[in-house]
Design an enzyme around this catalytic site. Structure first.
Site, short mmCIF file in Angstrom:
data_model
loop_
_atom_site.label_atom_id
_atom_site.label_comp_id
_atom_site.label_asym_id
_atom_site.label_seq_id
_atom_site.Cartn_x
_atom_site.Cartn_y
_atom_site.Cartn_z
N SER A 265 0.83 -1.20 0.00
CA SER A 265 0.00 0.00 0.00
C SER A 265 0.87 1.25 0.00
CB SER A 265 -0.97 -0.04 1.18
OG SER A 265 -2.00 0.91 1.03
N HIS A 410 -7.04 -5.68 -1.44
CA HIS A 410 -5.91 -4.88 -0.99
C HIS A 410 -5.20 -5.56 0.18
CE1 HIS A 410 -3.90 -1.01 -1.25
NE2 HIS A 410 -4.02 -0.82 0.05
#
Length: 428
Positions: A265, A410
């Site tokens: 991320s 994610h």
């Protein structure tokens, strides 16, 4: 996006967790709509990768290395990440765990405190290292930058209880974390060492974090914020990773010329920039790095510069200049394909997820496609197809410029680590 919604995002970043599709599809962020339709990404022209600022074509690896690469590094410094200070002369290391048996004798554990400043009560980070106990020569290793203190993500009773930042305050990391656990033994079994650091040791991850992080130490008299082209938090975390490498070069159990760097991320963005700035890192594994990382900014899909650099969100992570492109991304002199290409000729793996719409996995793929010609200058492979592979397809994984997309969102899944280790075995 509110901090509560962000936490919902980050919960899916667990090393062992699985992201829910809906969590990655906010429709309005910072007051701006978010697009998830391919027919609405807009038309765009990427800035030319292999043409120098004087208009001349770049056709050789030498021209790239000596001329075009330095131009692009400077452009990213000025317009996205910001300039950083050099290695501090006053930096010192304290190995307070000099080599303790861990994981039932499988590993030797070290814990190192890196003091960034002469005042050892000030800026510092704690670095954890595991070396395979059976190793008879310096070992290659994976360096991971983490959202949590290492005692929270690794099951090892001998670890220092660190401190973390929560709601703008530093608290003891003595409670479980939402980020899950890291399986260190998988690296040891493959013959690799493993090292990790908590990113908040370097710079806190919130708007006013500059008051407490390493950037504060370098503010000029009278400054309370960085200049428009100076480092944001991502560059600060990258700077801290260079300091970890400074330590690795002093440790005769570590092969410092064979260190891979991994983060996810915003820490995927971090390792990309760290790998650009510090070419001592032989390999970069950028997981789910999205906007500001490997995803093309000129694609209006998922998170955009307008979302990420809004002052209500993450402008502090970038050079303030970055915000100036929010309303006109086409005027930005760089884009993600250039950032990806700057790792060449070193191995780079982009790892993402097919339902991570917010981070635009297709934008990362297209970035790799556009960066591949630079790898070709070095006779190395990147994606040679414009057809995006399906989730789980490993056909592009084992290139020097690799791309792999799991089924899911994610996160970094256990199966991703299996592929990452295979990649390390081939290229590290």
């Amino acid at each position: 996006m509110t901090r509560t919604l962000l936490l919902g995002f980050l919960i899916t970043l667990s090393f062992t967790g699985f992201a829910q599709q809906a969590a990655n599809r906010p429709t309005v962020v910072a007051g701006f709509p978010v697009n998830y339709q391919e027919d609405s990404v807009g038309t765009y022209t990427l800035p030319e990768l292999l043409k120098s600022l004087d208009g001349k074509a770049v056709t050789t690896a030498k021209q790239w290395t000596q001329k075009r690469r330095p131009e692009l590094v400077k452009l990213f410094e000025e317009n996205q990440f910001g300039k950083i200070p050099p290695k501090p002369e006053e930096m010192t290391f304290k190995v307070f765990d000099k080599g303790t048996s861990a994981f039932n004798g499988k590993a030797v554990r070290k814990q190192v405190r890196v003091y960034f400043t002469k005042d050892t009560s000030g800026h510092q980070m704690n670095l954890l290292i595991y070396i395979p106990a059976a190793a008879r020569k310096p070992v290659p290793l994976l360096m991971n930058i983490s959202f949590a203190a290492y005692n929270q993500t690794i099951e090892d009773a001998g670890l220092l209880i660190n401190y973390i930042w929560k709601d703008g305050k530093k608290i003891k990391a003595d409670q479980p974390t939402v980020f899950g656990k890291m399986n260190v033994e998988q690296f040891l079994d493959a013959g690799f060492g493993f090292a990790t650091v908590y990113y908040g040791d370097i710079e806190p991850d919130f708007k006013d974090g500059i008051k407490y992080g390493i950037r504060n130490h370098y503010l000029k008299p009278g400054q309370t914020e960085t200049a428009a082209n100076e480092w944001g938090a991502i560059a600060a975390w990258s700077w801290g990773l260079a300091r970890a490498m400074d330590y690795f070069e002093t440790d005769n159990q570590i092969d410092s010329k064979r260190v891979a760097l991994q983060g996810a991320s915003r820490l995927g963005k971090t390792v990309l920039w760290a790998g650009v700035k510090d070419t001592r890192y032989k390999m970069v594994i950028a997981s789910i790095s999205g906007e500001g990382g490997a995803a093309l900014s000129r694609r209006n899909y998922g998170e955009t510069i307008r979302h990420i650099s809004d002052p209500s969100r993450y402008l502090y992570q970038f050079a303030p200049n970055y915000h100036s492109f929010a309303e006109n991304v086409g005027s930005m002199p760089v884009d993600a394909h250039m950032l990806v290409a700057l790792i060449a000729p070193r191995p780079l793996l982009l790892q993402t997820g097919n339902t991570d719409y917010w981070s635009d996995p297709k934008g990362e793929f297209l970035s790799a496609v556009a960066a591949a010609p630079v790898y070709k200058l070095f006779n190395e492979n990147g994606p040679e197809t414009k057809d995006m592979p399906a989730a789980g397809d490993t056909s592009l994984l084992m290139n020097e410029l690799g791309y792999y997309m799991h089924e899911g969102g994610h996160t970094v899944l256990p199966t991703d680590w299996t592929h990452i280790i295979s990649y390390m075995k081939k290229y590290l």
